[in-house]
Motif scaffolding. Structure first.
Motif, PDB file in Angstrom:
ATOM      1  N   MET A   1      14.036 -26.594  -1.299  1.00  0.00           N
ATOM      2  CA  MET A   1      13.043 -27.850  -1.141  1.00  0.00           C
ATOM      3  C   MET A   1      11.799 -27.935  -2.077  1.00  0.00           C
ATOM      4  O   MET A   1      11.280 -26.875  -2.415  1.00  0.00           O
ATOM      5  N   THR A   2      11.668 -28.901  -2.858  1.00  0.00           N
ATOM      6  CA  THR A   2      10.603 -29.284  -3.872  1.00  0.00           C
ATOM      7  C   THR A   2       9.721 -30.312  -3.381  1.00  0.00           C
ATOM      8  O   THR A   2       9.043 -30.886  -4.219  1.00  0.00           O
ATOM      9  N   VAL A   3       9.397 -30.495  -2.168  1.00  0.00           N
ATOM     10  CA  VAL A   3       8.317 -31.355  -1.546  1.00  0.00           C
ATOM     11  C   VAL A   3       7.493 -30.788  -0.861  1.00  0.00           C
ATOM     12  O   VAL A   3       7.997 -29.608  -0.086  1.00  0.00           O
ATOM     13  N   PRO A   4       6.310 -31.106  -0.717  1.00  0.00           N
ATOM     14  CA  PRO A   4       5.383 -30.713   0.100  1.00  0.00           C
ATOM     15  C   PRO A   4       5.935 -30.665   1.594  1.00  0.00           C
ATOM     16  O   PRO A   4       6.654 -31.596   2.050  1.00  0.00           O
ATOM     17  N   LEU A   5       6.031 -29.703   2.362  1.00  0.00           N
ATOM     18  CA  LEU A   5       6.179 -29.392   3.939  1.00  0.00           C
ATOM     19  C   LEU A   5       5.104 -29.387   4.720  1.00  0.00           C
ATOM     20  O   LEU A   5       4.038 -28.650   4.446  1.00  0.00           O
ATOM     21  N   ALA A   6       5.207 -30.023   5.792  1.00  0.00           N
ATOM     22  CA  ALA A   6       4.304 -29.894   7.071  1.00  0.00           C
ATOM     23  C   ALA A   6       4.794 -29.280   8.246  1.00  0.00           C
ATOM     24  O   ALA A   6       5.931 -29.532   8.428  1.00  0.00           O
ATOM     25  N   ILE A   7       4.123 -28.174   8.808  1.00  0.00           N
ATOM     26  CA  ILE A   7       4.605 -27.518   9.965  1.00  0.00           C
ATOM     27  C   ILE A   7       3.794 -27.838  11.124  1.00  0.00           C
ATOM     28  O   ILE A   7       2.731 -28.082  11.189  1.00  0.00           O
ATOM     29  N   GLY A   8       4.546 -28.245  12.242  1.00  0.00           N
ATOM     30  CA  GLY A   8       4.062 -28.619  13.472  1.00  0.00           C
ATOM     31  C   GLY A   8       4.368 -27.567  14.364  1.00  0.00           C
ATOM     32  O   GLY A   8       5.409 -27.102  14.601  1.00  0.00           O
ATOM     33  N   ILE A   9       3.432 -26.962  15.357  1.00  0.00           N
ATOM     34  CA  ILE A   9       3.723 -26.134  16.228  1.00  0.00           C
ATOM     35  C   ILE A   9       3.525 -26.843  17.728  1.00  0.00           C
ATOM     36  O   ILE A   9       2.514 -27.206  17.966  1.00  0.00           O
ATOM     37  N   ASP A  10       4.264 -26.633  18.818  1.00  0.00           N
ATOM     38  CA  ASP A  10       4.136 -27.114  20.046  1.00  0.00           C
ATOM     39  C   ASP A  10       4.116 -25.834  21.104  1.00  0.00           C
ATOM     40  O   ASP A  10       4.993 -24.976  20.831  1.00  0.00           O
ATOM     41  N   LEU A  11       3.009 -25.707  21.671  1.00  0.00           N
ATOM     42  CA  LEU A  11       3.062 -24.636  22.694  1.00  0.00           C
ATOM     43  C   LEU A  11       3.040 -25.193  23.904  1.00  0.00           C
ATOM     44  O   LEU A  11       1.875 -25.815  24.822  1.00  0.00           O
ATOM     45  N   GLY A  12       4.131 -24.899  24.678  1.00  0.00           N
ATOM     46  CA  GLY A  12       4.486 -25.520  25.813  1.00  0.00           C
ATOM     47  C   GLY A  12       4.390 -24.441  27.076  1.00  0.00           C
ATOM     48  O   GLY A  12       3.840 -23.626  27.037  1.00  0.00           O
ATOM     49  N   THR A  13       4.726 -25.215  28.342  1.00  0.00           N
ATOM     50  CA  THR A  13       4.605 -24.272  29.568  1.00  0.00           C
ATOM     51  C   THR A  13       5.548 -22.936  29.603  1.00  0.00           C
ATOM     52  O   THR A  13       5.320 -22.019  30.035  1.00  0.00           O
ATOM     53  N   SER A  14       6.707 -23.212  28.827  1.00  0.00           N
ATOM     54  CA  SER A  14       7.667 -21.852  28.932  1.00  0.00           C
ATOM     55  C   SER A  14       7.908 -21.369  27.579  1.00  0.00           C
ATOM     56  O   SER A  14       8.537 -20.264  27.379  1.00  0.00           O
ATOM     57  N   GLY A  15       7.479 -21.870  26.430  1.00  0.00           N
ATOM     58  CA  GLY A  15       7.600 -21.277  25.270  1.00  0.00           C
ATOM     59  C   GLY A  15       6.972 -22.315  23.922  1.00  0.00           C
ATOM     60  O   GLY A  15       6.194 -23.213  24.225  1.00  0.00           O
ATOM     61  N   ALA A  16       7.210 -21.423  22.822  1.00  0.00           N
ATOM     62  CA  ALA A  16       6.818 -22.388  21.565  1.00  0.00           C
ATOM     63  C   ALA A  16       7.835 -22.762  20.685  1.00  0.00           C
ATOM     64  O   ALA A  16       8.624 -22.073  20.689  1.00  0.00           O
ATOM     65  N   ARG A  17       7.480 -23.971  19.941  1.00  0.00           N
ATOM     66  CA  ARG A  17       8.606 -24.493  18.991  1.00  0.00           C
ATOM     67  C   ARG A  17       7.798 -24.968  17.851  1.00  0.00           C
ATOM     68  O   ARG A  17       6.629 -25.318  17.953  1.00  0.00           O
ATOM     69  N   ALA A  18       8.664 -24.799  16.864  1.00  0.00           N
ATOM     70  CA  ALA A  18       7.901 -25.265  15.473  1.00  0.00           C
ATOM     71  C   ALA A  18       8.914 -25.952  14.740  1.00  0.00           C
ATOM     72  O   ALA A  18      10.152 -25.748  14.762  1.00  0.00           O
ATOM     73  N   VAL A  19       8.579 -27.020  13.821  1.00  0.00           N
ATOM     74  CA  VAL A  19       9.423 -27.812  13.034  1.00  0.00           C
ATOM     75  C   VAL A  19       8.642 -27.682  11.608  1.00  0.00           C
ATOM     76  O   VAL A  19       7.451 -27.804  11.256  1.00  0.00           O
ATOM     77  N   ALA A  20       9.487 -27.818  10.582  1.00  0.00           N
ATOM     78  CA  ALA A  20       9.109 -28.179   9.234  1.00  0.00           C
ATOM     79  C   ALA A  20       9.488 -29.510   8.748  1.00  0.00           C
ATOM     80  O   ALA A  20      10.672 -30.066   9.030  1.00  0.00           O
ATOM     81  N   MET A  21       8.722 -30.428   8.236  1.00  0.00           N
ATOM     82  CA  MET A  21       9.056 -31.939   8.124  1.00  0.00           C
ATOM     83  C   MET A  21       8.443 -32.131   6.730  1.00  0.00           C
ATOM     84  O   MET A  21       7.324 -31.774   6.142  1.00  0.00           O
ATOM     85  N   THR A  22       9.168 -33.061   5.981  1.00  0.00           N
ATOM     86  CA  THR A  22       9.099 -33.633   4.700  1.00  0.00           C
ATOM     87  C   THR A  22       8.138 -34.916   4.804  1.00  0.00           C
ATOM     88  O   THR A  22       7.915 -35.357   6.158  1.00  0.00           O
ATOM     89  N   PRO A  23       7.508 -35.237   3.800  1.00  0.00           N
ATOM     90  CA  PRO A  23       6.657 -36.495   3.802  1.00  0.00           C
ATOM     91  C   PRO A  23       7.608 -37.828   4.288  1.00  0.00           C
ATOM     92  O   PRO A  23       6.992 -38.867   4.884  1.00  0.00           O
ATOM     93  N   GLN A  24       8.718 -37.530   4.255  1.00  0.00           N
ATOM     94  CA  GLN A  24       9.608 -38.776   4.737  1.00  0.00           C
ATOM     95  C   GLN A  24      10.093 -38.433   5.946  1.00  0.00           C
ATOM     96  O   GLN A  24      10.926 -39.107   6.602  1.00  0.00           O
ATOM     97  N   PHE A  25       9.424 -37.608   6.661  1.00  0.00           N
ATOM     98  CA  PHE A  25       9.704 -37.400   8.387  1.00  0.00           C
ATOM     99  C   PHE A  25      11.051 -36.896   8.619  1.00  0.00           C
ATOM    100  O   PHE A  25      11.566 -36.497   9.734  1.00  0.00           O
ATOM    101  N   GLU A  26      11.722 -36.168   7.423  1.00  0.00           N
ATOM    102  CA  GLU A  26      12.912 -35.416   7.937  1.00  0.00           C
ATOM    103  C   GLU A  26      12.687 -33.935   8.340  1.00  0.00           C
ATOM    104  O   GLU A  26      11.698 -33.378   7.677  1.00  0.00           O
ATOM    105  N   ILE A  27      13.086 -33.667   9.437  1.00  0.00           N
ATOM    106  CA  ILE A  27      12.941 -32.291   9.871  1.00  0.00           C
ATOM    107  C   ILE A  27      13.924 -31.304   9.069  1.00  0.00           C
ATOM    108  O   ILE A  27      15.014 -31.369   9.196  1.00  0.00           O
ATOM    109  N   VAL A  28      13.272 -30.442   8.422  1.00  0.00           N
ATOM    110  CA  VAL A  28      14.538 -29.681   7.562  1.00  0.00           C
ATOM    111  C   VAL A  28      14.610 -28.206   8.305  1.00  0.00           C
ATOM    112  O   VAL A  28      15.275 -27.334   7.806  1.00  0.00           O
ATOM    113  N   ALA A  29      13.630 -27.565   9.139  1.00  0.00           N
ATOM    114  CA  ALA A  29      13.812 -26.605   9.898  1.00  0.00           C
ATOM    115  C   ALA A  29      13.051 -26.691  11.413  1.00  0.00           C
ATOM    116  O   ALA A  29      12.351 -27.161  11.631  1.00  0.00           O
ATOM    117  N   GLN A  30      13.742 -25.617  11.986  1.00  0.00           N
ATOM    118  CA  GLN A  30      12.987 -25.607  13.641  1.00  0.00           C
ATOM    119  C   GLN A  30      13.202 -24.102  13.890  1.00  0.00           C
ATOM    120  O   GLN A  30      14.058 -23.381  13.379  1.00  0.00           O
TER     121      GLN A  30
END
Length: 425
Positions: free
Chosen positions: A1-30
C-alpha cells in the motif's frame, strides 16, 4: 500500500471497530474487539481503551504502518466522564441512555434552556456535566470520543461540534452559549469545540511508539456514532437520506440549511459544511420481532408480492405513543384487521413502517429540509428484498448502495477530510 491511509475508530455499546481507508474511500483493513473480552463493566474507560487498542492493532497488523497519516474517533453520543488535568477518569461515566434523576439540576436547565437546544432532558450531556462538576479534582468534563482521541493526542481539552450538541453547544453561532452559565455549570469544565474533521494535533510521541506509527500522524476531530454511520454510507449531497431499519426506524437527511423542531426532537448537526437532520419513530423492527422470529420473517417475506398492496393502513407500534413523524403520546397502534395468513400480516406491517418512513421524510421537508432525492439503507431490515421493494414503491426515489455500514468508516472519512485540510493528500 503506497497511498496515505486514514483510520477511523468507532467505540460502540458492545465493542470497538476500526477501519483503514484510502483517499478513494476504499476500506483496506478492518479490526474489532468486544468490550466483554476485557472485563464485565462496559462503563469502564479502562475497558474502552483496551478494546480500542485491540481493534486498532488488528487494523495496523494488516497495513504498512508507515502509510498511516491520520486517525479519527467516533463514539456514543451523550456519554460523558469527568477527568483531572492528566485525563484520568475521576468517576464512573454516565452513558448515553443514563438519566439524571436530580430534580434541582433538571429544573435549573429547564428554566433557561432555549426550545431549539438539543440539551433538553434527563439524558442530555448538559445534565450529566452538572452532576460531574461536583466531583473532587475535576478539570474537564469530556464526551466518550473526546477521551479516546485525547489518549491518542496526549491532551484532553477538545471536543467536536456533533458531540457537544447535546451538552448545549450552539451550532448556529458556533460557541458555548451564555445561558449555560445560568445553569450553574462552570464554563472552564467544558472543552473547546472544533468542527468534525478538523486537525487537532499530531499523535503523542509515546502513543506513536506504542502503535509503531510515525510521530507525524494527525489526530482528527471525530463525531458521534450516529453521524459517523451516516457518513459511512457515502451520502454527501443535500437531499440524500439514510434510513436505519433497526429496532426502531431512524431517518437522517442531509440539508443545506439547519432544521430545528423541538416538538419532534429534531435538531441539526453541522457536518462537512452542511446539516444533518433526522428523527426516530417508535415503530420499527422491534414490532416485527414481537410477532415473528428472524427466520420466520425471512421465510414469510419470500412469499410476499411487494407490488400488490394489501390495502390496509397499519401503524405498527407495540403500545400507544409516537414521537416522529407525528408527536402524540397517545398515538394508537393500528394492527387490524389482521389478514388470515402470517405472510399477509407481515406484509401489512412492512407497508405500515414504509408509510411512516415516507411521512418522516415528508415531515423533514415540511420543516425546512430539501426534498428527498435518494435513500441508502442500514440495519437488519435493509437485507430484506421484499421490504426494500415496498419501500422503493412508496418513496419513489433511487435506492443507492451504502458504501459501508460501519460507523468506523464514517470516522475514517473525517480523518481524510483532516488530511486534506493539512495538505497531506
Amino acid at each position: 500500500m503506497t497511498v496515505p491511509l486514514a483510520i477511523g475508530i468507532d467505540l460502540g455499546t458492545s465493542g470497538a471497530r476500526a477501519v483503514a481507508m484510502t483517499p478513494q474511500f476504499e476500506i483496506v483493513a478492518q479490526g474489532a474487539a468486544r468490550l466483554a473480552d476485557f472485563g464485565a463493566n462496559p462503563r469502564s474507560p479502562k475497558i474502552w481503551w483496551q478494546a480500542v487498542e485491540a481493534a486498532l492493532n488488528a487494523v495496523l497488523s494488516q497495513v504498512d504502518r508507515a502509510w498511516v497519516h491520520a486517525i479519527a474517533v467516533d463514539a456514543t453520543s451523550g456519554t460523558l466522564l469527568p477527568v483531572d488535568a492528566e485525563g484520568t477518569p475521576l468517576a464512573e461515566p454516565l452513558m448515553y441512555d443514563d438519566k439524571v434523576s436530580t430534580p434541582q439540576l433538571l429544573a435549573r436547565i429547564a428554566a433557561v434552556i432555549p426550545a431549539e437546544s438539543a440539551a433538553h432532558g434527563a439524558t442530555s450531556g448538559l445534565a450529566k456535566a452538572l452532576v460531574f462538576q461536583s466531583v473532587p479534582g475535576v478539570v474537564k468534563v469530556l464526551h466518550q470520543a473526546d477521551w479516546i482521541a485525547g489518549r491518542l493526542a496526549g491532551h484532553f481539552r477538545t471536543t467536536d461540534e456533533n458531540n457537544a450538541l447535546k451538552t448545549g453547544y450552539d451550532p448556529i453561532d458556533r460557541h458555548w452559549p451564555d445561558w449555560i452559565a445560568e445553569t450553574g455549570l462552570k464554563a472552564s469544565l467544558l472543552p473547546r469545540v472544533v468542527a468534525p474533521g478538523a486537525p487537532l494535533e499530531t499523535i503523542a510521541p509515546y502513543m506513536a511508539s506504542a502503535f509503531g506509527l510515525s510521530e507525524e500522524v494527525e489526530i482528527i476531530a471525530g463525531t458521534t456514532d450516529g453521524c459517523a454511520s451516516f457518513l459511512a454510507t457515502g451520502a454527501d449531497r443535500p437531499g440524500d437520506g439514510v434510513t436505519a431499519l433497526g429496532s426502531t426506524l431512524t431517518l437522517k437527511l442531509l440539508s443545506d440549511r439547519p432544521v430545528f423542531a423541538p416538538d419532534f426532537g429534531i435538531y441539526s448537526h453541522r457536518i462537512n459544511g452542511m446539516w444533518l437532520a433526522g428523527g426516530a419513530s417508535n415503530s420499527g423492527g422491534k414490532v416485527l420481532a414481537h410477532f415473528f422470529a428472524a427466520d420466520e420473517i425471512a421465510r414469510l417475506s419470500a412469499a410476499i408480492d411487494p407490488d400488490v398492496p394489501t390495502g390496509l393502513d397499519f401503524y405498527p407500534l407495540l403500545e400507544p405513543g409516537e414521537r416522529f413523524p407525528v408527536l402524540d403520546p397517545f398515538w394508537p397502534p393500528r394492527l387490524t384487521p389482521r389478514p388470515a395468513g402470517d405472510a399477509g400480516f407481515l406484509k401489512a406491517m412492512l407497508e405500515g413502517i414504509s408509510a411512516i418512513e415516507k411521512l418522516g421524510y415528508d415531515r423533514l421537508t415540511e420543516l425546512g429540509a430539501p426534498p428527498l432525492h435518494s435513500v441508502r439503507s442500514l440495519g437488519g431490515g435493509a437485507a430484506n428484498p421484499a421490504w426494500t421493494a415496498i419501500r422503493e414503491n412508496r418513496l419513489g426515489v433511487p435506492f443507492l448502495p451504502a458504501h459501508s455500514q460501519e460507523a468506523a468508516a464514517g470516522a475514517a472519512r473525517l480523518a481524510l477530510i483532516g488530511l486534506e485540510a493539512v495538505g497531506d493528500l
